[in-house]
Scaffold this motif. Structure first.
Motif, mmCIF file in Angstrom:
data_model
loop_
_atom_site.group_PDB
_atom_site.id
_atom_site.type_symbol
_atom_site.label_atom_id
_atom_site.label_comp_id
_atom_site.label_asym_id
_atom_site.label_seq_id
_atom_site.Cartn_x
_atom_site.Cartn_y
_atom_site.Cartn_z
ATOM 1 N N ILE A 1 -4.717 -9.942 6.597
ATOM 2 C CA ILE A 1 -4.819 -8.571 7.106
ATOM 3 C C ILE A 1 -4.683 -7.647 5.911
ATOM 4 N N ASP A 2 -5.817 -7.102 5.461
ATOM 5 C CA ASP A 2 -5.806 -6.167 4.351
ATOM 6 C C ASP A 2 -5.749 -4.755 4.905
ATOM 7 N N ILE A 3 -5.681 -3.774 4.025
ATOM 8 C CA ILE A 3 -5.575 -2.404 4.496
ATOM 9 C C ILE A 3 -6.913 -1.902 5.036
ATOM 10 N N PHE A 4 -8.043 -2.527 4.612
ATOM 11 C CA PHE A 4 -9.353 -2.100 5.072
ATOM 12 C C PHE A 4 -10.036 -3.112 5.991
ATOM 13 N N THR A 5 -9.733 -4.384 5.852
ATOM 14 C CA THR A 5 -10.422 -5.416 6.621
ATOM 15 C C THR A 5 -9.449 -6.482 7.115
ATOM 16 N N THR A 6 -9.906 -7.222 8.119
ATOM 17 C CA THR A 6 -9.204 -8.421 8.595
ATOM 18 C C THR A 6 -10.123 -9.614 8.383
ATOM 19 N N LYS A 7 -9.591 -10.682 7.809
ATOM 20 C CA LYS A 7 -10.386 -11.872 7.527
ATOM 21 C C LYS A 7 -10.012 -12.978 8.504
ATOM 22 N N LEU A 8 -11.053 -13.527 9.159
ATOM 23 C CA LEU A 8 -10.866 -14.570 10.165
ATOM 24 C C LEU A 8 -11.571 -15.848 9.721
ATOM 25 N N ALA A 9 -10.936 -16.985 9.985
ATOM 26 C CA ALA A 9 -11.570 -18.284 9.783
ATOM 27 C C ALA A 9 -12.062 -18.756 11.140
ATOM 28 N N THR A 10 -13.373 -18.873 11.300
ATOM 29 C CA THR A 10 -13.958 -19.241 12.583
ATOM 30 C C THR A 10 -13.811 -20.740 12.826
ATOM 31 N N PRO A 11 -14.029 -21.217 14.064
ATOM 32 C CA PRO A 11 -13.962 -22.658 14.339
ATOM 33 C C PRO A 11 -14.954 -23.470 13.508
ATOM 34 N N GLN A 12 -16.035 -22.826 13.034
ATOM 35 C CA GLN A 12 -17.006 -23.509 12.176
ATOM 36 C C GLN A 12 -16.596 -23.457 10.705
ATOM 37 N N ASN A 13 -15.359 -22.996 10.460
ATOM 38 C CA ASN A 13 -14.824 -22.873 9.101
ATOM 39 C C ASN A 13 -15.627 -21.881 8.257
ATOM 40 N N LYS A 14 -16.074 -20.815 8.901
ATOM 41 C CA LYS A 14 -16.725 -19.706 8.201
ATOM 42 C C LYS A 14 -15.737 -18.557 8.087
ATOM 43 N N LEU A 15 -15.853 -17.792 7.020
ATOM 44 C CA LEU A 15 -14.970 -16.645 6.814
ATOM 45 C C LEU A 15 -15.644 -15.391 7.358
ATOM 46 N N ALA A 16 -15.037 -14.776 8.374
ATOM 47 C CA ALA A 16 -15.554 -13.542 8.959
ATOM 48 C C ALA A 16 -14.689 -12.372 8.489
ATOM 49 N N ILE A 17 -15.333 -11.359 7.919
ATOM 50 C CA ILE A 17 -14.623 -10.174 7.424
ATOM 51 C C ILE A 17 -14.967 -9.013 8.351
ATOM 52 N N VAL A 18 -13.977 -8.534 9.083
ATOM 53 C CA VAL A 18 -14.197 -7.506 10.105
ATOM 54 C C VAL A 18 -13.503 -6.216 9.674
ATOM 55 N N PHE B 1 0.822 -1.207 0.000
ATOM 56 C CA PHE B 1 0.000 0.000 0.000
ATOM 57 C C PHE B 1 0.862 1.266 0.000
ATOM 58 N N LEU B 2 1.870 1.319 0.858
ATOM 59 C CA LEU B 2 2.715 2.509 0.937
ATOM 60 C C LEU B 2 3.458 2.757 -0.370
ATOM 61 N N MET B 3 3.909 1.692 -1.005
ATOM 62 C CA MET B 3 4.612 1.864 -2.278
ATOM 63 C C MET B 3 3.672 2.384 -3.362
ATOM 64 N N ARG B 4 2.434 1.866 -3.378
ATOM 65 C CA ARG B 4 1.465 2.360 -4.356
ATOM 66 C C ARG B 4 1.110 3.806 -4.095
ATOM 67 N N LEU B 5 0.902 4.133 -2.807
ATOM 68 C CA LEU B 5 0.550 5.507 -2.445
ATOM 69 C C LEU B 5 1.657 6.479 -2.845
ATOM 70 N N LEU B 6 2.895 6.146 -2.522
ATOM 71 C CA LEU B 6 4.013 7.020 -2.873
ATOM 72 C C LEU B 6 4.188 7.106 -4.385
ATOM 73 N N THR B 7 4.005 5.991 -5.085
ATOM 74 C CA THR B 7 4.148 5.995 -6.542
ATOM 75 C C THR B 7 3.151 6.936 -7.193
ATOM 76 N N TRP B 8 1.882 6.825 -6.786
ATOM 77 C CA TRP B 8 0.868 7.687 -7.374
ATOM 78 C C TRP B 8 1.076 9.158 -7.006
ATOM 79 N N ALA B 9 1.481 9.422 -5.772
ATOM 80 C CA ALA B 9 1.727 10.806 -5.353
ATOM 81 C C ALA B 9 2.866 11.424 -6.167
ATOM 82 N N LEU B 10 3.938 10.670 -6.370
ATOM 83 C CA LEU B 10 5.069 11.185 -7.152
ATOM 84 C C LEU B 10 4.702 11.354 -8.620
ATOM 85 N N ARG B 11 3.892 10.446 -9.144
ATOM 86 C CA ARG B 11 3.477 10.579 -10.544
ATOM 87 C C ARG B 11 2.593 11.794 -10.763
ATOM 88 N N ILE B 12 1.682 12.036 -9.834
ATOM 89 C CA ILE B 12 0.837 13.234 -9.942
ATOM 90 C C ILE B 12 1.692 14.488 -9.877
#
Length: 269
Positions: A139-156, A59-70
């Motif tokens: 661990i994304d920049i906007f969300t964290t994805k968890l695998a619950t004990p029931q093998n469900k995907l929780a997006i927080v 994310f930081l590399m993309r942010l800096l790249t776009w800022a420098l290009r602009i």
């Protein structure tokens, strides 16, 4: 012929007037692109040495790249003789509008940055947050994805994660399994503790340190309840939990120690 001569003169005037600017803009763009590439490469090397999280690094590399290009585009446009004040105002207004429209997303973004920098948890950790228990898968920049004990995907959302309570069951490398075993009041307490302790110490998944414990927890209405508490690795939690109950039942039966259960008394009329 005169019209052609006029167009030729205008073309020459244009080249003389704008040619150096165009050439200068091209040179600025080429050099600027080379500098941006070097700066991004240097940033990547610094982050690799500092052991940054991969998501934050990208994310930081993309942010800096776009800022420098602009910034480079604004410099090139200015070199061509175009007033960049209008462009800067448009970019600022667009940024403000986007910021107001995406307040929740920006909160999640800020939370993601805090999580990736301070690392309250990492991929593979078993955590509890926002009412959800699960293993961290991403661990994304906007969300964290968890695998619950029931093998469900929780997006927080990371905004909630960063501002709420987080219990990390993996961070300390060991976790206590809390179980309760009840026996009949007629049972010998010392013998019961010995039998239950043998169940724990014979389980290879139960850690020797910290040592497991068996203690009288409660004198309930129809049973003496024992707090049976082994320690194990976080990844072994559920297996030790199930083994403790199953092993306790088998061992108590073999020792002749009764586990009380409701009895139905049939009244004859």
């Amino acid at each position: 012929m005169e019209d052609a001569q006029v167009w030729i003169e205008k073309g020459i005037d244009f080249i003389v007037t704008f040619g150096p600017r165009v050439i200068g803009a091209i040179i600025i763009y080429i050099i600027g692109s080379w500098v941006i590439k070097k700066l991004i490469g240097a940033l990547r090397r610094v982050m690799e040495k500092s052991n940054y999280e991969e998501s934050l690094k990208r994310f930081l590399m993309r942010l800096l790249t776009w800022a420098l290009r602009i910034l480079l585009i604004l410099v090139v446009v200015d070199q061509l003789g175009v007033d960049v004040t209008t462009f800067a105002a448009v970019i600022a207004a667009a940024g403000l509008a986007v910021g107001l429209a995406l307040q929740g997303s920006l909160s999640n973004f800020a939370g993601g940055v805090l999580i990736l920098v301070f690392k309250p948890y990492k991929i593979g950790d078993l955590i509890e947050a926002q009412g959800t228990i699960g293993t961290v898968r991403l661990i994304d920049i906007f969300t964290t994805k968890l695998a619950t004990p029931q093998n469900k995907l929780a997006i927080v959302p990371n905004g909630a994660m960063a501002n709420g309570n987080i219990i990390n069951y993996t961070a300390l490398g060991q976790i206590r399994v809390d179980t309760v075993i009840g026996v009949d009041y007629a049972s010998d307490i010392a013998q019961t503790k010995k039998v239950l302790m043998e169940v724990l110490t014979s389980n290879p998944r139960v850690l020797k340190e910290p040592a497991p414990t068996v203690n009288v927890m409660e004198l309930a209405d129809s049973s003496v309840n024992f707090a049976v508490r082994p320690y194990c690795k976080p990844e072994d939690y559920w297996q030790v939990y199930f083994d403790t109950y199953e092993g306790s039942k088998l061992a108590l039966d073999a020792a002749g120690i009764e586990i009380p259960y409701p009895h139905r008394v049939q009244v004859q009329k």
